[in-house]
Design a protein around this motif. Sequence first.
Motif, PDB file in Angstrom:
ATOM      1  N   LEU A   8       0.846  -1.192   0.000  1.00 37.77           N
ATOM      2  CA  LEU A   8       0.000   0.000   0.000  1.00 37.77           C
ATOM      3  C   LEU A   8       0.884   1.246   0.000  1.00 37.77           C
ATOM      4  CD1 LEU A   8      -2.652  -0.923   2.730  1.00 37.77           C
ATOM      5  CD2 LEU A   8      -3.136  -0.598   0.287  1.00 37.77           C
ATOM      6  N   PRO A   9       0.363   2.393  -0.469  1.00 38.49           N
ATOM      7  CA  PRO A   9       1.111   3.643  -0.291  1.00 38.49           C
ATOM      8  C   PRO A   9       1.247   3.959   1.193  1.00 38.49           C
ATOM      9  CG  PRO A   9      -1.099   4.059  -1.151  1.00 38.49           C
ATOM     10  CD  PRO A   9      -0.881   2.591  -1.216  1.00 38.49           C
ATOM     11  N   PRO A  10       2.261   4.727   1.586  1.00 37.11           N
ATOM     12  CA  PRO A  10       2.564   4.910   3.015  1.00 37.11           C
ATOM     13  C   PRO A  10       1.445   5.539   3.827  1.00 37.11           C
ATOM     14  CG  PRO A  10       3.817   6.446   1.655  1.00 37.11           C
ATOM     15  CD  PRO A  10       3.220   5.439   0.738  1.00 37.11           C
ATOM     16  N   ASP A  11       0.680   6.462   3.211  1.00 35.97           N
ATOM     17  CA  ASP A  11      -0.383   7.111   3.968  1.00 35.97           C
ATOM     18  C   ASP A  11      -1.513   6.145   4.307  1.00 35.97           C
ATOM     19  OD1 ASP A  11      -0.739   7.062   1.197  1.00 35.97           O
ATOM     20  OD2 ASP A  11      -2.221   8.664   1.247  1.00 35.97           O
ATOM     21  N   LEU A  12      -1.637   5.062   3.517  1.00 37.76           N
ATOM     22  CA  LEU A  12      -2.648   4.048   3.808  1.00 37.76           C
ATOM     23  C   LEU A  12      -2.080   2.907   4.644  1.00 37.76           C
ATOM     24  CD1 LEU A  12      -4.469   3.822   0.342  1.00 37.76           C
ATOM     25  CD2 LEU A  12      -5.099   5.181   2.355  1.00 37.76           C
ATOM     26  N   PHE A  13      -0.834   2.529   4.364  1.00 42.37           N
ATOM     27  CA  PHE A  13      -0.221   1.432   5.115  1.00 42.37           C
ATOM     28  C   PHE A  13      -0.098   1.791   6.597  1.00 42.37           C
ATOM     29  CE2 PHE A  13       3.371  -0.845   6.930  1.00 42.37           C
ATOM     30  CZ  PHE A  13       3.071  -2.160   6.588  1.00 42.37           C
ATOM     31  N   TYR A  14       0.393   3.004   6.866  1.00 40.09           N
ATOM     32  CA  TYR A  14       0.560   3.425   8.260  1.00 40.09           C
ATOM     33  C   TYR A  14      -0.723   4.068   8.762  1.00 40.09           C
ATOM     34  CZ  TYR A  14       5.497   2.273   7.962  1.00 40.09           C
ATOM     35  OH  TYR A  14       6.681   1.593   7.818  1.00 40.09           O
ATOM     36  N   ASN A  15      -1.724   3.206   8.949  1.00 42.10           N
ATOM     37  CA  ASN A  15      -2.971   3.665   9.548  1.00 42.10           C
ATOM     38  C   ASN A  15      -2.787   3.776  11.060  1.00 42.10           C
ATOM     39  OD1 ASN A  15      -3.068   1.002  10.515  1.00 42.10           O
ATOM     40  ND2 ASN A  15      -4.335   0.317   8.806  1.00 42.10           N
ATOM     41  N   GLU A  16      -3.846   4.034  11.780  1.00 40.84           N
ATOM     42  CA  GLU A  16      -3.737   4.252  13.225  1.00 40.84           C
ATOM     43  C   GLU A  16      -3.141   3.042  13.943  1.00 40.84           C
ATOM     44  OE1 GLU A  16      -6.639   5.399  17.019  1.00 40.84           O
ATOM     45  OE2 GLU A  16      -7.365   5.606  14.950  1.00 40.84           O
TER      46      GLU A  16
END
Length: 274
Positions: A8-16
């Motif tokens: 996933l792109p980083p903004d989606l991979f690193y969710n809460e």
Amino acid sequence: MSRPEDNLPPDLFYNEKEARQYTTSSRIRNIQADMTHRALELLDLQEPSFILDIGCGSGLSGEILSGVEEDEGGPHTWVGMDISSSMLAQALERDVEGDMLLADIGQGVPFRAGSFDAAISISAIQWLCNAETSDVSPEGRLKRFFDGLYASLKRGGKAVCQFYPKNAQQRSLISNAAIKAGFGAGILEDDPETKSVKVYLVLSVGGGDVTGAVSGMENVDVMDARRKERKRGKEFEKKGSKAWIMRKKSQMEAKGKVVKTSSKYTGRRRKTAF
């Protein structure tokens, strides 16, 4: 085992959830700390500096920058950039000292020219090699990032980017983008014979041999010489010379255009007619 950037792109991979697990993992914190200390060692800053933390995440590296003792050249002031709002939320929750900006480094580095004395990046820039949409290329994202980073650093400034290249092609793609932006560049490897090899891209603003800009560097692949060789080749190939004309003709033919046949007179200057 798949790499995070392949999923996933980083903004989606690193969710809460991922951001919290990353920040609270003692193993990750120790690795991050070791690599940040190594980056600071390579920067070799002699006085308190204004540092850009690229891909700052939850501020793990920033805490170390703020905590550098006076007799070691600190403490440093820092500004962080990260694309993950969840990671930045973790940093705010932990009340780290630096200022932070929600931004995609693949769209550039949005600071005034010459703002920073130095920059660090830990485990971030390999994400630039993954394009999420068909209208975005890794080459374009890397160019925007390194062009912006070069402009944001003061003349004589340095940057150290630790990253995990997927393969030799990706490693070259990243290093070549830095060189094209104008950096003097070298790649240093720690523990190169082990599975835990750490790769550091060491950059200096203004070009030159990067080993002269960073003290104590070993196991370095200096790439700045290749840039000089390319420049030297262009100097010999003057506009209007036979070599220049032949190269232009080859480019035209590759595009399917009709060009005049070359001869022994190609590129020869005509005598001035009176």
